[in-house]
Design a protein around this motif. Structure first.
Motif, PDB file in Angstrom:
ATOM      1  N   SER A   1       5.083  -3.356 -11.473  1.00 23.25           N
ATOM      2  CA  SER A   1       5.571  -2.130 -11.833  1.00 23.25           C
ATOM      3  C   SER A   1       6.481  -1.238 -11.041  1.00 23.25           C
ATOM      4  N   GLN A   2       7.028  -1.878  -9.836  1.00 28.60           N
ATOM      5  CA  GLN A   2       7.886  -1.284  -8.861  1.00 28.60           C
ATOM      6  C   GLN A   2       9.309  -1.849  -9.245  1.00 28.60           C
TER       7      GLN A   2
ATOM      8  N   TYR B   1      10.985  -9.660  -9.627  1.00 25.14           N
ATOM      9  CA  TYR B   1       9.778 -10.130  -9.417  1.00 25.14           C
ATOM     10  C   TYR B   1       9.414 -11.445 -10.122  1.00 25.14           C
TER      11      TYR B   1
ATOM     12  N   HIS C   1       0.786 -10.351  -4.814  1.00 22.28           N
ATOM     13  CA  HIS C   1       1.308  -8.568  -4.970  1.00 22.28           C
ATOM     14  C   HIS C   1       1.611  -8.328  -6.517  1.00 22.28           C
ATOM     15  N   ILE C   2       0.710  -8.588  -7.271  1.00 22.88           N
ATOM     16  CA  ILE C   2       0.601  -8.090  -8.715  1.00 22.88           C
ATOM     17  C   ILE C   2       1.243  -6.674  -8.938  1.00 22.88           C
ATOM     18  N   ALA C   3       0.710  -5.629  -8.072  1.00 26.07           N
ATOM     19  CA  ALA C   3       1.203  -4.593  -8.085  1.00 26.07           C
ATOM     20  C   ALA C   3       2.405  -4.006  -8.127  1.00 26.07           C
ATOM     21  N   LEU C   4       3.376  -5.089  -7.670  1.00 32.25           N
ATOM     22  CA  LEU C   4       4.854  -4.950  -7.502  1.00 32.25           C
ATOM     23  C   LEU C   4       5.355  -4.929  -8.995  1.00 32.25           C
TER      24      LEU C   4
ATOM     25  N   THR D   1       0.975  -1.120  -0.004  1.00 38.09           N
ATOM     26  CA  THR D   1       0.096   0.044  -0.041  1.00 38.09           C
ATOM     27  C   THR D   1       0.840   1.588   0.102  1.00 38.09           C
ATOM     28  N   LYS D   2       0.233   2.254  -0.313  1.00 34.23           N
ATOM     29  CA  LYS D   2       0.992   3.598  -0.144  1.00 34.23           C
ATOM     30  C   LYS D   2       0.506   4.477   1.208  1.00 34.23           C
TER      31      LYS D   2
ATOM     32  N   ARG E   1      -4.667 -13.509  -5.259  1.00 36.79           N
ATOM     33  CA  ARG E   1      -4.877 -12.243  -4.774  1.00 36.79           C
ATOM     34  C   ARG E   1      -3.724 -11.996  -3.775  1.00 36.79           C
TER      35      ARG E   1
ATOM     36  N   CYS F   1       2.327   8.716  -0.368  1.00 40.47           N
ATOM     37  CA  CYS F   1       2.492   8.050  -1.559  1.00 40.47           C
ATOM     38  C   CYS F   1       3.701   7.256  -1.805  1.00 40.47           C
TER      39      CYS F   1
ATOM     40  N   THR G   1       5.317   3.543  -1.350  1.00 39.41           N
ATOM     41  CA  THR G   1       4.948   2.272  -1.294  1.00 39.41           C
ATOM     42  C   THR G   1       5.526   1.407  -0.136  1.00 39.41           C
TER      43      THR G   1
END
Length: 477
Positions: free
Chosen positions: A351-352, A386, A346-349, A310-311, A343, A315, A317
């Protein structure tokens, strides 16, 4: 000669003889005066000489506020000093530094647990004990060390653990002597001497003189505090537990919630719109510690109590590593592995990758870098790689994250690993007791026993995993 002149001459000769006789009188001994003032003066002179020659008093007077010692001398105006203080060399009251006392207590307790020794702060500890005992004895019934300072600095825990350590080491040494194999403490805090080839055991030889004197001071101070504070001394843990949920406590603005749907805890908080004071002042230094992830959410470190990236309110992460496994690859690089549903990956990672994120580690994480209790902020990490794959046979996803720690100029990795400190573990034990009492009250005895059994199984599993990893690492080296 007239009669008047003759009388005057006789009076003059009489006064001269009287004055001469007074000049040759032997002075009266001061020590046997009726009013006792001469005897008091003689004792005062002797006491002053003893005070000047006493090495202890010289040591205490040399302690000033400029050093990192936990106390300093504070001289009140001479008119306000009690007679007893003046008679004992003119020392003023002691000004206790709570933060320094807490640091000293944590340092000694850490060394007792991990190194079987008081550690490098033995001189500071001896100086504190001497000053505290003198404060109890020489402040005319009004010692300056109050119960709040003792409670804040965990001095009651410090004394108890020193006594327990001394008793445990003495028992070990006695058993070793009985077997004819004298044992030595690993860091020189204790030594064993068996007389007559193990047949004669003298307990005064188990420890060196300095440590025996220190233990004697601890016993005397423990008795003095129990005698002065009575039930307040034995109820300090209850007061600390009540302070956890009060303003300024570790559980402020956090409430217990038995209907929580996630398995990481049963606490919730109301997240307000204003920026957290901690994050607004950028005070999230590596090593910052919370009792649970909800407390980190309250302070704005994460945006949710769930185990997901989360952020925060700035903002940035933040990734909480609360479960799963982590393998330490090399100096600043580790690999995090977790299995579960899609779920949990941590699919959002994705882009990190290549960017820096904050990393929290929880006590349930199977890692040699995980804290012993609670949740700890371990600093900034760069996501180097990742990976995610699906096991079709088991229908289980597996995520692998390669993380590289960004060195911090403020805190070293060793300093971060020493957190939580003993005083923080005291709060953790009270927190677990508080949570158990709430479960027993709201859910019943059966739920409480299940919760307690599950906690114990998790702890045993983590400790076994950690021992195996450390043994494997030592064997490989």
């Amino acid at each position: 000669m007239s009669t008047l002149e003759r009388i005057a001459r006789d009076n003059c000769s009489t006064r001269s003889r009287a004055d001469a006789s007074r000049l040759y009188l032997k002075p009266k001994a001061v020590g046997i005066s009726d009013d006792g003032q001469g005897h008091l003066l003689s004792n005062s002179r002797r006491d002053t000489t003893n005070q000047v020659l006493s090495p202890n008093v010289t040591h205490l007077i040399s302690l000033d506020g400029a050093s990192s010692l936990p106390f300093s001398t504070r001289s009140p105006p001479r008119r306000a000093q009690p007679a007893r203080t003046l008679a004992s060399g003119g020392r003023g009251e002691l000004d206790w530094d709570r933060a320094a006392l807490l640091k000293l207590s944590d340092s000694v307790r850490t060394n007792l647990e991990h190194r079987r020794s008081v550690g490098p702060d033995i001189e500071k500890l001896s100086g504190f004990l001497e000053a505290a005992l003198r404060d109890e004895e020489q402040q005319c019934g009004r010692p300056t060390l109050d119960i709040e300072t003792i409670k804040y600095a965990r001095l009651d825990k410090l004394l108890a653990e020193i006594l327990q350590f001394a008793e445990k080491e003495k028992t070990k040494a006695a058993a070793a002597c009985a077997r004819g194999r004298p044992s030595m403490a690993g860091t020189g805090a204790a030594g064993t001497s068996c007389g007559g080839g193990g047949s004669s055991i003298r307990s005064d030889n188990f420890f060196p003189l300095q440590f025996r004197v220190l233990v004697s001071h601890v016993k005397n101070l423990w008795r003095a505090w129990r005698r002065r504070f009575r039930e307040q001394y034995s109820m300090m843990d209850q007061n600390r537990c009540a302070a956890l949920v009060q303003a300024g406590g570790r559980l402020k603005d956090v409430s217990f919630n038995t209907s929580a749907a996630y398995n990481l805890g049963m606490w919730q908080t109301k997240v307000g719109d204003p920026i957290s004071e901690l994050e607004g002042d950028l005070q999230f230094d590596p090593g910052h510690w919370w009792l649970n992830i909800t407390c980190a959410e309250r302070d704005g470190m994460v945006g949710s109590s769930l185990e997901m990236p989360t952020k925060g309110r700035y903002c940035i992460t933040t990734l909480p590593l609360l479960t799963g496994q982590e393998e330490w690859i090399r100096d600043n690089t580790s690999k995090y592995v977790r299995e579960g549903e899609s779920r949990d990956m941590h699919i959002a990672l994705i882009s990190q990758v290549g960017r820096q994120i904050r990393v929290l580690r929880g006590y349930r994480l199977k890692s040699v870098l995980a804290p012993q209790a609670g949740v700890r902020y371990d600093g900034l990490f760069t996501i180097k790689q990742y990976g995610c794959k699906l096991d079709n046979k088991m229908n289980i996803y597996r995520i692998e994250l390669t993380l590289e720690r960004v060195p911090s100029p403020k805190v070293s990795l060793e300093d971060i690993g020493s957190i939580p400190r003993p005083s923080q573990l005291d709060d953790w034990n009270l927190y677990e007791k508080l949570e158990g009492d709430k479960i027993k009250l709201l859910r019943g005895e059966t739920s409480y026993l299940d919760w307690k059994l599950r906690r114990q199984e998790e702890k045993t599993d983590r400790e076994g995993w950690r021992r195996a990893r450390l043994f494997r690492a030592s064997a490989s080296r």
